[in-house]
Each structure stands twice: as structure tokens, then as C-alpha cells.
Design an enzyme around this catalytic site. Structure first.
Site, short mmCIF file in Angstrom:
data_model
loop_
_atom_site.label_atom_id
_atom_site.label_comp_id
_atom_site.label_asym_id
_atom_site.label_seq_id
_atom_site.Cartn_x
_atom_site.Cartn_y
_atom_site.Cartn_z
N GLU A 135 0.85 -1.01 0.13
CA GLU A 135 0.12 0.07 -0.09
C GLU A 135 0.90 1.21 0.18
O GLU A 135 1.92 1.36 0.90
CB GLU A 135 -0.76 -0.16 1.49
N ARG B 193 4.29 -12.53 10.06
CA ARG B 193 4.94 -11.42 10.24
C ARG B 193 6.27 -11.51 10.73
O ARG B 193 6.35 -12.16 11.72
CB ARG B 193 4.09 -10.57 10.86
N LYS C 185 4.42 1.04 9.64
CA LYS C 185 4.47 2.18 8.79
C LYS C 185 3.98 3.29 9.60
O LYS C 185 4.45 4.38 9.73
CB LYS C 185 3.88 2.04 7.45
P1 ATP Z 1 2.45 -1.94 8.25
O1 ATP Z 1 1.61 -2.67 9.05
O2 ATP Z 1 4.06 -1.84 8.22
O3 ATP Z 1 1.78 -0.95 7.38
P2 ATP Z 1 1.23 -3.52 5.95
O4 ATP Z 1 1.08 -5.11 5.85
O5 ATP Z 1 0.12 -2.62 6.14
O6 ATP Z 1 2.49 -3.06 6.71
P3 ATP Z 1 1.43 -3.22 3.31
O7 ATP Z 1 2.07 -2.29 2.15
O8 ATP Z 1 0.12 -3.50 3.20
O9 ATP Z 1 2.01 -3.13 4.65
O10 ATP Z 1 2.34 -4.86 3.05
C1 ATP Z 1 2.81 -5.10 1.71
C2 ATP Z 1 3.10 -6.61 1.89
O11 ATP Z 1 4.42 -6.64 2.68
C3 ATP Z 1 1.88 -7.39 2.17
O12 ATP Z 1 1.81 -8.69 1.49
C4 ATP Z 1 2.33 -7.67 3.81
O13 ATP Z 1 2.02 -8.89 4.31
C5 ATP Z 1 3.97 -7.70 3.66
N1 ATP Z 1 4.32 -7.37 4.97
C6 ATP Z 1 4.23 -5.98 5.85
N2 ATP Z 1 5.02 -6.13 6.86
C7 ATP Z 1 5.63 -7.42 7.05
C8 ATP Z 1 6.19 -8.02 7.84
N3 ATP Z 1 6.51 -7.41 9.13
N4 ATP Z 1 6.81 -9.32 7.73
C9 ATP Z 1 6.70 -9.86 6.38
N5 ATP Z 1 5.64 -9.47 5.58
C10 ATP Z 1 5.14 -8.05 5.87
MG MG Z 2 -1.50 -2.24 5.10
#
Ligand code: ATP
Ligand code: MG
Length: 553
Positions: free
Chosen positions: A33, A257, A267
Site C-alpha cells: 500500500e 509477519r 508504517k
Molecule cells: P504496515 O503494518 O507496516 O503498514 P502492511 O502489511 O500494512 O504493513 P503493506 O504495504 O500492506 O504493509 O504490505 C505489503 C506486503 O508486505 C504485504 O503482503 C504484507 O503482508 C507484507 N508485510 C508487511 N509487513 C511485513 C512483516 N513485518 N513481515 C512480513 N511481511 C510483511
Molecule cells: Mg497495510
């Protein structure tokens, strides 16, 4: 031959799918995102998704999950692309969920026509009230039984902007008594009169995550859609929508995660550190963002090797940041150019060395001969580290002290004859004599010394700003501590010193990496110029925190 590594659970699934002929090639996607910069957690997802299609025939798409119009910014899109490329991966197509808005709208019409979706006039509070709880069933909305005709008309009006934000939603018609709360008539579309970074003001209805993600996977023929564990309950809805829409059957798989000790990886939290100015920006070298780590001096290889080593798990866990630093040191040790730098300078005068004279010594550039050598000027006045001299030597002290001898790396053996203090009682200079026949490589002096120290010739030295970074947080898991995670910021995570460097570093460029002998690994900062050199400490030579922990134990 390298040892056979056992397959992880996704590789097992993929190998079975390829063996059974279910797929001839596989397709994965990385779906960020664009609402922030990528961090180490994303790096592990990137290595996983792209790694699978390097190992097996197929491709990986980069898909920006930009269905939420308010938070997304083009700056983030650009940084995400730069970070993935820097990590060493290439996507097949750069795609945006927003490119599918028209198609998703058509999908919604199809569900309405099948009497599997309806327009609901309830407010979000009313919807929440009727939702039930995990132990109590929900209640049907009073709008649930609208005719297909009426739903089509209302949904059209939602699209053309006839209703204000929140006035109506489109919901799937599934089962308000379903065991899985997410299956209780989930919202598919909401009204939001907001500008979108790509579609502008064309739309005022936006699909929810659950009505965009699986559908986008399906449109792109993604075979293995990999996400993190919190999406397990969404899988049922993912499958339901694909089945009812009769589109390409993508499948969702979940892994845990990844979290690292001594940092935060969300983020939202990272953004707080930036907006509250605890760090200088998303790419501050203390941040666990890919851009921060790049600026700090991490190599893409070390991050990839780390991700490969930790593999994937089915249960959430914390990974010791020391392990990441281990892979970092391992790679830098074999690749970083060696140099001499004095970080906390003390003047050394070699009283029996001719004034105005200079010599040049050769010093090795790397861990072995293949890296070659470079020239180091030597003269009567040198800079050495303050910590290499002790007025009253400790037991087993092999460095400088009154009367003690030491080898100056690649040069002569010197003996300390006297020292001088300033008015504050601090040692400001030591006076030594050198042994002309003790030249490194052709030493005929017969002298035995146990210590070797680094040095820089004062006259030719370059002054540089060196930023010494340490962990950003004082505790292993700031997010699980009482109170706000920001209360646990390490106040000593940055110390700036003025250092003296050997003259060969005059024309370094940002991102070049060095091992400063005995001091650690350092990387030229992006703001460094030949007139004002700036180095970031990437990491020390040894793990100082592990020593601390052992002492405490
Ligand atoms: P955040 O909570 O940091 O905003 P998010 O999951 O909302 O993380 P996205 O941009 O939606 O961030 O994630 C893009 C991809 O990265 C998704 O497939 C997500 O599952 C993966 N991802 C994000 N954070 C992690 C993590 N800590 N470990 C493994 N994969 C991750
Ligand atoms: Mg997200």
C-alpha cells in the site's frame, strides 16, 4: 557442494502444484500500500515472493494496493520501486489496483445481478450494532431484501455522486449468522468523495480491501497470493468472492509477519518517528526502512542472505537484530575497502623523525591480497586514537603507555617517551621515538611488540564528520512495553564526532563502504561532498550489545 536446504511449506505446496500439473508456471505478487516507505518486514515479503519465481518458472508482479484514496502518495510509489530494485529484484509488470476500478465495478454489478449484493442505507454505527459478536449471531439489515432492480439503480447513483460520504454502502449478501464475522454481509464499497493519486476525481465510491485484493489477484492470474497471518480469517471471503464471480481461482497462503528486536516495524509507527522528528526522515540511518538501511551502509546481499536464513514461519516471532548484523558484517568483511580513520584524536609527535619529511607506506585494501594496496603518507606528527594510550596502563595492556612500545600499522614501531596535558588535565599530546629499522615488511629491529594500532598522518589528513549510530530503542520490543513505544527511544542512538581520515578518502562518493581499521564499517552519507565529508557508521566490528547482555547474565 552446498548442503540441500529443506523446502519451506510454500515451496512444498508449489512443488506439488507443479508436479500434479495444476500449474505449469506460477505467479506471485508483492502488493504494497503506497502509504509509507518499505521496511525490513516488507523486505522479507519481497525476498519470499520474488525468490519463489526465481526458483520456479513464473513471474512476480508489483501491484500497488492503492484502493484507499486518502493516504496514498506518489512519493511513496517512487521510493517503493527504488527499494525493490536496489534489493536486486525485477517485477514483470507494475500494476495498480486502481487500474481495476472499472473492472471491479463490473464485478459488483455481477454480484448484484446474482442477488448476492445489496445497497444498505444503514450508518456505520447501525451496521456495527447488527453485526453480532463472535458468540452471538448478527441480524439482517432492514435493506437486505431490496430488489435487484432497486440495488442496480442505487449503486449507479452511488457511483454518480448523488449521495454524501457514508450515506450508503454496497454489501455482499452472505449470512448474518455466519461463524466467521467477516462473512456477515461484508461491505464491498463505500462512498468517499476524495481525490485519488491516479484516478483523480473520477470515482467517489471505492472498493474495500476484501473486494479488491483477491479480484486483482484473479485479474492478473496470480496462482499463489501470499500474505501475512492476520488475513487468515479473510481467506473464506476471498474464496467466496472468486467462486461467485466465476473468475480465475487465485489462492491465498499466509505466513507469519517478521519482527526485529530493538525496533518497530509498522508504517504507522515509523511515520510517527518521522513527523515527531525523532529521526531526520524515512531514510534516517537508524530507521528499519530499506532506504534508511541503504543510507546506513547495508548491502542488498546482506539483507537477502538474512531473509533467506530466517526463512518463513507459521507463527509470529521476533528475530534478533544481531542476526541481521551478522550477515551484514559477513558481507562487508569480504567486500569493504579498508582505510584508516581516527575517531577520537590524540596527537603523537615522533621526536626523532625529521621535520618536514614524508614517506609512503603500502597498506592492504582488503582481507586478502587480491584487493591490492594503497599508499599511506607518514610524517613526524600523527593522529592516533585517545583510547590507544593509557597514562597508567591496565594489566595486559599492549598498547601505548609511558615507556611502552607499539607497532603503527604498516609503518614503524614506536616507543612512548612522554606525554603532555592541557590545563584541564586531559592528555593532549604524546611524544614518541621510532625505530628506523623496524619498517613493516622489512623489520630488522629484533623488537617484540604485541600491539598494533592505526594512525593518520596529521599534515595530509582529511577532517570528516562521522555519525556513530546505535540502536534506536533501548528495549527488545518497544511495542509490547507499557505506555507509548516512543518512551523507549535510545537517547544515545546518534553521536557525532569529528574524525581524521587518511588522504586516499578525498574523493569518495555517497554509498561507498569502508572498513575503518579496528573501528567498524562505515558508509559515505548522501550529503557528503569532497569539501565536507560525512560518514555513517554502519556497524561496529563486533556486537557490543551481545557483550553487554553476557555481562548482565
Ligand atoms: P504496515 O503494518 O507496516 O503498514 P502492511 O502489511 O500494512 O504493513 P503493506 O504495504 O500492506 O504493509 O504490505 C505489503 C506486503 O508486505 C504485504 O503482503 C504484507 O503482508 C507484507 N508485510 C508487511 N509487513 C511485513 C512483516 N513485518 N513481515 C512480513 N511481511 C510483511
Ligand atoms: Mg497495510
Amino acid at each position: 557442494m552446498s548442503e540441500e536446504k529443506s523446502l519451506n511449506f510454500l515451496e512444498e505446496i508449489i512443488e506439488a502444484d507443479l508436479a500434479s500439473g495444476k500449474y505449469k508456471t506460477i505467479a506471485t505478487r508483492f502488493p504494497p500500500e503506497p502509504n509509507g516507505y518499505l521496511h525490513m518486514g516488507h523486505a522479507s515479503s519481497i525476498c519470499l515472493n520474488f525468490g519463489l519465481t526465481q526458483k520456479y518458472p513464473g513471474f512476480t508482479n508489483l501491484r500497488f494496493d492503492d484502493t484507499n484514496p486518502v493516504t496514498e502518495e506518489t512519493e511513496y510509489v517512487e521510493s517503493i520501486k527504488e527499494d525493490i530494485k536496489w534489493l536486486g529484484f525485477t517485477w514483470k509488470e507494475e500494476l495498480y489496483a486502481s487500474d481495476y476500478f472499472e473492472q471491479l465495478y463490473e464485478f459488483a454489478l455481477k454480484l448484484i445481478q446474482k442477488n448476492l449484493a445489496y445497497v444498505d442505507d444503514s450508518t456505520s454505527e447501525e451496521i456495527a450494532k447488527l453485526k453480532g459478536t463472535p458468540t452471538e449471531p448478527g441480524t439482517d439489515s432492514p435493506y437486505r431484501n431490496r430488489s435487484v432492480e432497486e440495488n442496480l439503480q442505487l449503486f449507479e447513483k452511488m457511483k454518480t455522486g448523488e449521495f454524501p460520504d457514508g450515506a450508503k454502502t454496497l454489501r455482499a449478501k452472505i449470512d448474518m449468522k455466519h461463524m466467521n464475522m467477516l462473512m456477515r454481509d461484508p461491505i464491498l464499497y463505500r462512498i468517499k468523495h476524495a481525490h485519488h493519486h491516479r484516478t483523480g476525481d473520477k470515482w467517489c465510491i471505492y472498493p474495500m480491501y476484501d473486494f479488491a485484493h483477491g479480484q486483482s489477484d484473479s485479474i492478473e492470474n496470480i496462482t499463489h497470493s501470499i500474505c501475512t497471518l492476520e488475513f487468515v480469517p479473510h481467506r473464506e471471503l476471498y474464496d467466496w468472492l472468486i467462486e461467485k464471480l466465476e473468475i480465475f481461482p487465485s489462492h491465498q497462503y499466509e505466513f507469519a509477519r517478521r519482527n526485529l528486536t530493538y525496533t518497530v516495524m509498522s508504517k504507522r509507527k515509523l511515520l510517527q518517528l518521522v513527523t515527531d522528528a525523532h529521526v531526520s526522515g524515512w531514510d534516517d540511518p537508524r530507521m528499519p526502512t530499506i532506504s534508511g538501511m541503504r543510507r546506513r551502509g547495508f548491502t542488498p546481499e546482506s539483507i537477502r542472505n538474512f531473509c533467506e536464513a530466517i526463512g518463513i514461519a507459521k507463527r509470529e516471532n521476533m528475530v534478533d537484530i544481531g542476526l541481521l548484523e551478522f550477515y551484514l558484517r559477513e558481507h562487508l568483511n569480504s567486500t569493504a575497502q579498508r582505510a584508516m580513520a581516527v575517531l577520537e584524536p590524540l596527537k603523537m609527535v615522533i621526536t626523532n623523525y625529521e621535520e618536514g619529511k614524508t614517506e609512503e607506506f603500502l597498506s592492504e585494501n582488503g582481507p586478502d591480497e587480491s584487493a591490492g594496496t594503497r599508499k599511506l603518507p607518514f610524517s613526524r606528527e600523527l593522529w592516533i586514537e585517545q583510547e590507544d594510550f593509557m597514562e597508567v596502563p591496565a594489566k595486559k595492556w599492549f598498547r601505548l603507555a609511558p615507556g611502552a612500545m607499539v607497532r603503527l600499522k604498516s609503518a614503524y614501531i614506536v616507543k612512548c617517551d612522554s606525554f603532555e596535558k592541557d590545563t584541564g588535565g586531559n592528555i593532549k599530546q604524546i611524544n614518541c621515538s621510532y625505530f628506523p629499522d623496524s619498517k613493516s615488511g622489512s623489520d630488522n629491529s629484533g623488537l617484540q611488540v604485541k600491539g598494533t594500532i592505526h594512525w593518520v598522518s596529521a599534515a595530509q589528513s582529511l577532517l570528516a564528520e562521522v555519525r556513530l549510530y546505535d540502536r534506536l530503542f533501548k528495549v527488545e520490543d518497544p511495542s509490547s512495553e507499557e505506555g507509548d513505544f516512543k518512551d523507549y527511544i535510545n537517547p544515545d542512538s546518534l553521536k557525532i564526532v569529528q574524525a581524521y581520515l587518511e588522504p586516499s578518502l578525498k574523493n569518495v562518493s555517497p554509498q561507498e563502504r569502508f572498513q575503518f581499521l579496528r573501528k567498524g564499517y562505515f558508509c559515505v552519507d548522501k550529503d557528503s561532498t569532497p569539501g565536507k565529508l560525512i560518514f555513517n557508521r554502519t556497524t561496529t566490528l563486533k556486537d557490543a550489545w551481545a557483550k553487554e547482555a553476557k555481562k548482565k547474565a
